[in-house]
Design an enzyme around this catalytic site. Structure first.
Site, mmCIF file in Angstrom:
data_model
loop_
_atom_site.group_PDB
_atom_site.id
_atom_site.type_symbol
_atom_site.label_atom_id
_atom_site.label_comp_id
_atom_site.label_asym_id
_atom_site.label_seq_id
_atom_site.Cartn_x
_atom_site.Cartn_y
_atom_site.Cartn_z
ATOM 1 N N GLU A 91 0.840 -1.184 0.000
ATOM 2 C CA GLU A 91 0.000 0.000 0.000
ATOM 3 C C GLU A 91 0.884 1.245 0.000
ATOM 4 O OE1 GLU A 91 -1.737 0.991 4.110
ATOM 5 O OE2 GLU A 91 -1.622 -1.186 4.104
ATOM 6 N N CYS A 123 -3.544 -3.561 4.254
ATOM 7 C CA CYS A 123 -2.649 -4.641 4.704
ATOM 8 C C CYS A 123 -3.028 -6.009 4.147
ATOM 9 C CB CYS A 123 -2.627 -4.690 6.229
ATOM 10 S SG CYS A 123 -2.192 -3.127 6.944
ATOM 11 N N HIS A 248 -2.935 -10.858 11.636
ATOM 12 C CA HIS A 248 -2.338 -9.607 11.158
ATOM 13 C C HIS A 248 -1.922 -8.821 12.407
ATOM 14 C CE1 HIS A 248 -1.636 -5.781 9.396
ATOM 15 N NE2 HIS A 248 -2.712 -5.222 9.928
HETATM 16 N N1 CAA Z 1 0.929 1.596 30.804
HETATM 17 C C1 CAA Z 1 0.440 0.475 30.223
HETATM 18 N N2 CAA Z 1 -0.535 0.501 29.279
HETATM 19 C C2 CAA Z 1 -1.020 1.704 28.901
HETATM 20 C C3 CAA Z 1 -0.555 2.908 29.489
HETATM 21 C C4 CAA Z 1 0.466 2.828 30.480
HETATM 22 N N3 CAA Z 1 0.955 3.913 31.056
HETATM 23 N N4 CAA Z 1 -1.242 3.921 28.922
HETATM 24 C C5 CAA Z 1 -2.098 3.385 28.014
HETATM 25 N N5 CAA Z 1 -1.968 2.046 28.019
HETATM 26 C C6 CAA Z 1 -2.673 1.064 27.182
HETATM 27 C C7 CAA Z 1 -4.138 1.375 26.992
HETATM 28 O O1 CAA Z 1 -4.925 0.891 28.070
HETATM 29 C C8 CAA Z 1 -4.401 0.656 25.689
HETATM 30 O O2 CAA Z 1 -4.524 -0.729 25.905
HETATM 31 P P1 CAA Z 1 -5.938 -1.469 25.641
HETATM 32 O O3 CAA Z 1 -6.265 -1.206 24.195
HETATM 33 O O4 CAA Z 1 -5.652 -2.892 25.910
HETATM 34 O O5 CAA Z 1 -6.903 -0.839 26.567
HETATM 35 C C9 CAA Z 1 -3.107 0.827 24.894
HETATM 36 O O6 CAA Z 1 -2.117 1.184 25.875
HETATM 37 C C10 CAA Z 1 -3.175 1.947 23.881
HETATM 38 O O7 CAA Z 1 -3.644 3.085 24.518
HETATM 39 P P2 CAA Z 1 -4.675 4.046 23.785
HETATM 40 O O8 CAA Z 1 -5.779 3.253 23.176
HETATM 41 O O9 CAA Z 1 -5.038 5.145 24.719
HETATM 42 O O10 CAA Z 1 -3.709 4.602 22.638
HETATM 43 P P3 CAA Z 1 -3.996 5.663 21.531
HETATM 44 O O11 CAA Z 1 -5.365 6.206 21.616
HETATM 45 O O12 CAA Z 1 -2.882 6.645 21.593
HETATM 46 O O13 CAA Z 1 -3.850 4.865 20.153
HETATM 47 C C11 CAA Z 1 -3.937 3.173 18.507
HETATM 48 C C12 CAA Z 1 -3.651 3.491 19.985
HETATM 49 C C13 CAA Z 1 -5.415 3.412 18.216
HETATM 50 C C14 CAA Z 1 -3.582 1.730 18.225
HETATM 51 C C15 CAA Z 1 -3.052 4.122 17.619
HETATM 52 O O14 CAA Z 1 -1.691 3.832 17.831
HETATM 53 C C16 CAA Z 1 -3.363 4.042 16.135
HETATM 54 O O15 CAA Z 1 -4.242 4.736 15.637
HETATM 55 N N6 CAA Z 1 -2.624 3.173 15.353
HETATM 56 C C17 CAA Z 1 -2.839 3.016 13.932
HETATM 57 C C18 CAA Z 1 -4.093 2.243 13.577
HETATM 58 C C19 CAA Z 1 -3.953 0.749 13.834
HETATM 59 O O16 CAA Z 1 -2.874 0.209 13.972
HETATM 60 N N7 CAA Z 1 -5.101 0.048 13.863
HETATM 61 C C20 CAA Z 1 -5.115 -1.396 14.057
HETATM 62 C C21 CAA Z 1 -6.316 -2.049 13.409
HETATM 63 S S1 CAA Z 1 -6.386 -1.616 11.670
HETATM 64 C C22 CAA Z 1 -5.202 -2.613 10.978
HETATM 65 O O17 CAA Z 1 -4.792 -3.566 11.551
HETATM 66 C C23 CAA Z 1 -4.665 -2.252 9.646
HETATM 67 C C24 CAA Z 1 -3.306 -1.682 9.839
HETATM 68 O O18 CAA Z 1 -2.307 -2.376 9.840
HETATM 69 C C25 CAA Z 1 -3.194 -0.244 10.077
#
Ligand code: CAA
Length: 416
Positions: A91, A123, A248
């Site tokens: 992609e 992906c 994945h």
């Molecule tokens: N200590 C330990 N854990 C902590 C923490 C701390 N101090 N602070 C936060 N966490 C945990 C949270 O509880 C959360 O875990 P859970 O999901 O198990 O509850 C995890 O860390 C992430 O925290 P947030 O959800 O608050 O993080 P965020 O809002 O900043 O974003 C994300 C996380 C949504 C994955 C972001 O990184 C993102 O948008 N990534 C890109 C999109 C993606 O990868 N999507 C995956 C599905 S789509 C796909 O698979 C296709 C692809 O390849 C993109």
């Protein structure tokens, strides 16, 4: 596959060779967390990631694909003339029209009697290529030839974004044949799922992927349920007969969420991880069937379409002889979205290739960037398509294939 098919050596087509390539530099996620003012545990435990491969301006989808493709052909002693189809799933293509695959075709010295194209569905691109190759072989059109399917991507969400700790870069090359030495894939236990969703996309005018992160996780899990149901519609439940669940892996924690959903599908009820019994049930299953094959993903980051196959490499590099003839599940998800769930059987010969496919020493030799070097590298890579002259040595690249600039609107590549 039945016992008698295994005894007779009547394996279905599948993966005959595997190899991995990634950029020569990485950033440690603890360093990134400190720079962003985030608790490092959020990245290392919350997301499950340790390191992220970072591509320099001279490393792109083509260079990584060629590196992985060369290794796959060499290590598994496959004659380039025997490749009748080359598909690159990506992609992060380098041209709106010309496929990465045709550059790779030339640079690998493949025969002109070869069909060559690029597949894109976030992906899912490499899985589209893999399933198309299996169909090509199954139809008889391959006439004894093999397919080379290469997943190659650079995940780029931009600096200081929520997606930043879930970036990465890398390529996985797979040779697909009717006599697979690594993994046979069952043609009749394969299920697909498609739904138009805006969870992750990259408009033509944007260098960066746009992700509705939390929604993308929901879409992924819904797709897992849907594709799994479709796959097992006729066979019935298979959980008791498989040794591993591969997913994945955009970040390692996603595989944990996926396994949670998988187990809910198996049990046909929700799992409450606050309940000690359910927690124990889940932990036992996750630790046995999914967690042991996520180390490479944790040290490389999201390689988009290759990430499922990187997890497969992690399983196979462990060389468990007891895995021979055992089944495992594979779940591929591409945002937007399309997914496939299927079953594979580890070939009897797979353990013999464990050391040969293990990329650990290559990963150990990577250069660790500090945060300012990483940020400079990201900016320089974004500007690379319009540069006319790039020196690989300036980016710590001293061997292999490099992109060295664009002259007369044509990308130039040089082997060092
Ligand atoms: N200590 C330990 N854990 C902590 C923490 C701390 N101090 N602070 C936060 N966490 C945990 C949270 O509880 C959360 O875990 P859970 O999901 O198990 O509850 C995890 O860390 C992430 O925290 P947030 O959800 O608050 O993080 P965020 O809002 O900043 O974003 C994300 C996380 C949504 C994955 C972001 O990184 C993102 O948008 N990534 C890109 C999109 C993606 O990868 N999507 C995956 C599905 S789509 C796909 O698979 C296709 C692809 O390849 C993109």
């Amino acid at each position: 596959m039945t016992q008698s098919q295994r005894r007779l050596g009547n394996m279905p087509a599948g993966i005959d060779a595997l190899a991995f390539a990634c950029p020569k530099a990485y950033i440690d996620l603890e360093d990134l967390a400190h720079a962003r003012g985030v608790d490092p545990a959020k990245f290392t435990q919350g997301l499950g990631q340790r390191k992220m491969a970072i591509a320099s301006p001279v490393e792109d989808t083509v260079t990584m694909a060629v590196d992985a493709g060369q290794q796959a052909l060499k290590v598994f002693d496959i004659d380039p003339e025997s490749i009748g189809t080359l598909i690159v799933g990506t992609e992060t293509g380098i041209d709106h029209s010309k496929p990465v695959a045709v550059y790779v075709h030339e640079l690998l010295g493949l025969s002109q009697r070869c069909r060559t194209f690029e597949t894109k569905h976030a992906c899912y691109g490499a899985s589209a290529g893999l399933t198309a190759s299996l169909d090509w072989i199954g139809s008889g059109r391959a006439r004894g030839k093999k397919a080379l399917v290469i997943a190659s991507d650079i995940a780029n969400y931009g600096l200081n974004t929520p997606g930043e700790p879930t970036q990465g870069a890398g390529a996985v090359a797979m040779v697909v044949s009717d006599r697979p030495r690594l993994l046979a894939i069952e043609p009749t236990t394969m299920g697909d799922y498609t739904r138009q969703v805006m969870d992750f996309w990259r408009p033509l005018y944007s260098k960066y992927a746009i992700a509705d992160g939390h929604y993308s996780i929901e879409c992924y899990l819904d797709a897992l349920t849907g594709a799994r149901e479709a796959a097992l519609e006729q066979s019935g439940e298979v959980y008791g007969s498989i040794i591993a669940c591969l997913y994945h892996v955009p970040f390692v924690k996603m595989a944990k969420k996926a396994h949670h959903r998988e187990l809910e599908c198996v049990l046909d009820r929700s799992l409450d991880l606050q309940s000690p019994n359910d927690l124990a049930l889940f932990n036992e299953s996750f630790d046995r069937m999914a967690a042991p094959w996520l180390d490479l993903n944790a040290d490389v980051g999201n390689i988009y379409t290759g990430s499922l196959y990187l997890s497969l490499m992690d399983l196979l590099r462990q060389g468990h002889e007891t895995h021979a003839n055992q089944r495992l599940s594979l779940f591929s998800y591409g945002s937007g979205c399309c997914a496939t769930y299927c079953l594979g059987t580890v070939a009897e010969t797979a353990h013999q290739f464990a050391q040969l496919i293990d990329p650990q020493s290559m990963l150990d030799q990577r250069r660790r960037l500090n945060v300012s070097e990483y940020e400079e590298m990201i900016v320089a890579s974004e500007n690379a398509p319009s540069q006319t002259s790039l020196k690989p040595q300036d980016y710590g690249v001293h061997s292999g294939l490099s992109y060295v600039g664009t002259v007369d609107h044509q990308r130039r590549y040089v082997f060092m």
